[in-house]
Scaffold this active site. Structure first.
Site, PDB file in Angstrom:
ATOM      1  N   HIS A  11      52.017  26.905  21.650  1.00  0.00           N
ATOM      2  CA  HIS A  11      51.134  28.081  21.652  1.00  0.00           C
ATOM      3  C   HIS A  11      51.565  29.166  20.660  1.00  0.00           C
ATOM      4  O   HIS A  11      50.766  29.631  19.866  1.00  0.00           O
ATOM      5  CB  HIS A  11      51.075  28.654  23.063  1.00  0.00           C
ATOM      6  CG  HIS A  11      50.188  29.838  23.200  1.00  0.00           C
ATOM      7  ND1 HIS A  11      48.826  29.735  23.370  1.00  0.00           N
ATOM      8  CD2 HIS A  11      50.455  31.172  23.175  1.00  0.00           C
ATOM      9  CE1 HIS A  11      48.292  30.943  23.439  1.00  0.00           C
ATOM     10  NE2 HIS A  11      49.261  31.833  23.336  1.00  0.00           N
ATOM     11  N   GLU A  20      53.829  28.590  32.484  1.00  0.00           N
ATOM     12  CA  GLU A  20      52.851  28.964  31.460  1.00  0.00           C
ATOM     13  C   GLU A  20      53.438  29.888  30.387  1.00  0.00           C
ATOM     14  O   GLU A  20      53.039  31.046  30.246  1.00  0.00           O
ATOM     15  CB  GLU A  20      51.621  29.601  32.100  1.00  0.00           C
ATOM     16  CG  GLU A  20      50.894  28.670  33.055  1.00  0.00           C
ATOM     17  CD  GLU A  20      49.594  29.274  33.582  1.00  0.00           C
ATOM     18  OE1 GLU A  20      48.947  30.023  32.828  1.00  0.00           O
ATOM     19  OE2 GLU A  20      49.263  28.995  34.741  1.00  0.00           O
ATOM     20  N   HIS A  71      53.784  31.700  26.992  1.00  0.00           N
ATOM     21  CA  HIS A  71      52.844  32.068  25.929  1.00  0.00           C
ATOM     22  C   HIS A  71      53.609  32.695  24.760  1.00  0.00           C
ATOM     23  O   HIS A  71      54.180  32.000  23.946  1.00  0.00           O
ATOM     24  CB  HIS A  71      51.755  32.988  26.467  1.00  0.00           C
ATOM     25  CG  HIS A  71      50.724  32.258  27.275  1.00  0.00           C
ATOM     26  ND1 HIS A  71      49.788  31.443  26.695  1.00  0.00           N
ATOM     27  CD2 HIS A  71      50.480  32.227  28.605  1.00  0.00           C
ATOM     28  CE1 HIS A  71      49.005  30.927  27.628  1.00  0.00           C
ATOM     29  NE2 HIS A  71      49.414  31.389  28.804  1.00  0.00           N
ATOM     30  N   GLU A  86      53.152  33.525  31.863  1.00  0.00           N
ATOM     31  CA  GLU A  86      51.941  34.105  32.428  1.00  0.00           C
ATOM     32  C   GLU A  86      51.962  34.144  33.949  1.00  0.00           C
ATOM     33  O   GLU A  86      51.222  34.909  34.570  1.00  0.00           O
ATOM     34  CB  GLU A  86      50.705  33.354  31.939  1.00  0.00           C
ATOM     35  CG  GLU A  86      49.422  34.140  32.152  1.00  0.00           C
ATOM     36  CD  GLU A  86      48.224  33.555  31.446  1.00  0.00           C
ATOM     37  OE1 GLU A  86      47.123  34.089  31.635  1.00  0.00           O
ATOM     38  OE2 GLU A  86      48.381  32.570  30.707  1.00  0.00           O
TER      39      GLU A  86
END
Length: 297
Positions: free
Chosen positions: A231, A271, A273, A288
């Site tokens: 990401h 998660e 990021h 996240e």
């Protein structure tokens, strides 16, 4: 390369799962600054763990990517209400509406010209904002390209990913633009960084890390798991980059030769990021689900 158990990754809880830590950067005050995308807040995390939150004027504005500006303040995109935000290290805030409605600002970076540059996902434009809030928009020669992350390159130009056009773009401060298609179809590039010599980027749909020279030569390096969904990426030094793998809960490391090492995060499905090089020399990633991860090389 299979996941490694070193270096050690430590997690720090900074919010509940509904806040959504997303972007992260190091400020001029030797602290980490984060966006809480789901709760409309900016947070300052000191290296000793002290956390201070700053609510924005709209809880639903969706702050996303954040960067230190040339003025020493932190600048960030407000994707949902289409504004550029600014916060000083003392917590004084301001925001600036974009001229084009519903433009969807996302990536943001300090430019080479004492201004801040950003992408507009919905309008195929790159934007420039001065410290006084004066905004200029530069149209790109693409339709539906979805410009995403942006960084200043070693050549003094702005380099950015075109997520849906499957390309890397380059624009000068005068708005002259070149588009470099990627070899892999439907790679969907997102994050991009400069290591001082070349640009490195992630291909979220192809599961690859890419490198593009300032002459436009592209090389791609596949991850062990092509569904890892890389990401964001940040350079720690020339030929030394770190990136988040949102799809399989890892932090990855790539060197100039293309050798990749991956490190599992302590909490499952956290998660990851945004990622940044901290003032302490460690890598810091926004999770996240409500935390940050610190990875010491």
């Amino acid at each position: 390369m299979p996941p490694s158990d070193a270096p050690t990754a430590r997690e720090i809880r900074v919010a509940d799962k509904d806040a959504g830590p997303y972007g992260i950067t190091a400020g001029s005050d030797d602290a980490l600054w984060l966006t809480f995308a789901h709760s409309g807040r900016i947070a300052r995390l000191a290296l000793d763990g002290e956390l201070k939150e700053y609510p924005l004027d709209s809880p639903a504005c969706r702050p996303t990517v954040i960067t230190p500006g040339p003025d020493g303040a932190l600048w960030f995109t407000r994707t949902q209400d289409h504004r550029i935000g600014r916060i000083t290290t003392d917590g004084e805030m301001d925001s600036f509406p974009l001229p084009t409605p519903d433009s969807g600002p996302f990536g943001i970076t300090a430019g080479p010209d004492d201004a801040v540059w950003f992408t507009q996902m919905n309008t195929d434009c790159i934007g420039r904002i001065t410290g006084k809030g004066e905004i200029t928009e530069f149209a790109l020669p693409t339709a539906g390209g979805f410009p995403s992350a942006i960084t200043t390159g070693p050549d003094g130009a702005l380099w950015f990913t075109l997520n849906q056009a499957n390309a890397i773009g380059r624009t000068t401060i005068d708005g002259d633009t070149a588009i470099h298609p990627l070899p892999t179809p439907n790679a969907a590039p997102v994050g991009i960084t400069s290591d001082g010599t070349a640009l490195w980027f992630v291909e979220i749909s192809a599961g690859q890390i890419g490198r593009i020279s300032i002459d436009g030569e592209v090389r791609e390096f596949p991850l062990s798991d092509r569904t890892a969904k890389p990401h964001a990426i940040v350079a720690a030094a020339t030929g030394d980059c770190w990136f988040t793998e949102w799809g399989n809960n890892r932090i990855g490391h790539i060197i100039a030769s293309g050798e990749i090492t991956e490190y599992a995060l302590p909490s499952p499905s956290s998660e990851p990021h945004g990622i940044a090089l901290g003032p302490d020399g460690a890598l810091w990633a926004a999770l996240e689900t409500g935390g940050v991860a610190r990875v010491a090389p």
